[in-house]
Write an enzyme that holds these catalytic residues in place. Structure first.
Site, short mmCIF file in Angstrom:
data_model
loop_
_atom_site.label_atom_id
_atom_site.label_comp_id
_atom_site.label_asym_id
_atom_site.label_seq_id
_atom_site.Cartn_x
_atom_site.Cartn_y
_atom_site.Cartn_z
N THR A 14 36.83 40.14 41.50
CA THR A 14 37.62 40.44 42.80
C THR A 14 38.98 40.74 42.39
O THR A 14 39.80 40.46 41.49
CB THR A 14 37.61 39.20 43.86
N ASP A 15 39.77 41.28 43.41
CA ASP A 15 41.09 41.57 43.62
C ASP A 15 41.87 40.63 44.32
O ASP A 15 41.55 39.77 45.03
CB ASP A 15 41.30 43.06 43.82
N ALA A 16 43.22 40.94 44.48
CA ALA A 16 44.00 40.23 45.34
C ALA A 16 43.62 39.93 46.77
O ALA A 16 44.00 39.03 47.52
CB ALA A 16 45.67 40.60 45.11
N VAL A 19 38.14 40.92 47.47
CA VAL A 19 37.08 41.67 47.37
C VAL A 19 36.81 42.12 45.97
O VAL A 19 37.49 42.28 45.02
CB VAL A 19 37.11 42.95 48.25
#
Length: 148
Positions: A14-16, A19
Site C-alpha cells: 500500500t501507499d500513504a 490503498v
C-alpha cells in the site's frame, strides 16, 4: 476455467493513502503469471534464467475500478492468449469478494537472449497458452449456460 491465484494485500503493497500502490498491482499480476507457469509444470528457475530465450514485457496497462486495502483477499484470474508466433498477451481480472477491482494486461515477446531479436515461442509456452486458453473458454461456456 482461467487460472486463478489467491493473494492477501499486505501493508507493504500500500501507499500513504492506505490503498494498493498502482505499480504493485502489476507485481501481483506477475505473481499470478508465475504461479500459472509453475502449475503447468514449467520450471521457474529455468524459465527465468534460461540463457537462450527471454520473454520481456513490452506493454502493460491497468484499469483501477475500486481501491484495494490491507487485508483484502484478492482473487486474480488470468487468461493468456497467443497473439503471434513470437508474442502473447495475458489479461488479468482482480476481484475482492466477487467484485472486480482492477483489470490488467501484459504483452510479452519471445526473444533470443543474445541477439535480442524476436523468435518463435517455444513449444512449452505454446502448450501453456493453449491449455489455459482452452480452460478459460470452457469455463466461459459453462457460465453462459448457467445464466440461461
Amino acid at each position: 476455467m482461467s487460472f486463478t491465484y489467491n493473494r492477501t494485500v499486505r501493508f507493504q503493497d500500500t501507499d500513504a493513502a492506505g490503498v494498493v500502490y498502482f505499480a504493485n498491482v502489476l507485481g501481483i499480476c506477475h505473481e499470478a503469471y508465475e504461479e500459472s507457469l509453475e502449475a503447468s509444470s514449467i520450471n521457474l528457475k529455468d524459465f527465468f534464467t534460461n540463457p537462450s530465450v527471454a520473454f520481456p514485457i513490452v506493454h502493460a496497462s491497468v484499469d483501477f475500478l475500486r481501491p484495494m486495502f490491507v487485508g483484502d483477499k484478492l482473487l486474480i484470474s488470468l487468461i493468456p492468449q497467443k497473439i503471434g508466433v513470437e508474442k502473447f498477451e495475458i489479461t488479468y481480472e482482480v476481484t475482492v469478494a466477487e467484485v472486480v477491482v482492477a483489470k490488467a494486461i501484459t504483452r510479452h515477446v519471445c526473444i533470443d537472449a543474445s541477439s535480442r531479436s524476436k523468435q518463435e515461442l517455444p513449444d512449452e509456452i505454446v502448450q501453456w497458452l493453449e491449455t489455459n486458453r482452452r480452460d478459460a473458454e470452457g469455463a466461459e461456456r459453462r457460465r453462459s449456460r448457467e445464466i440461461m
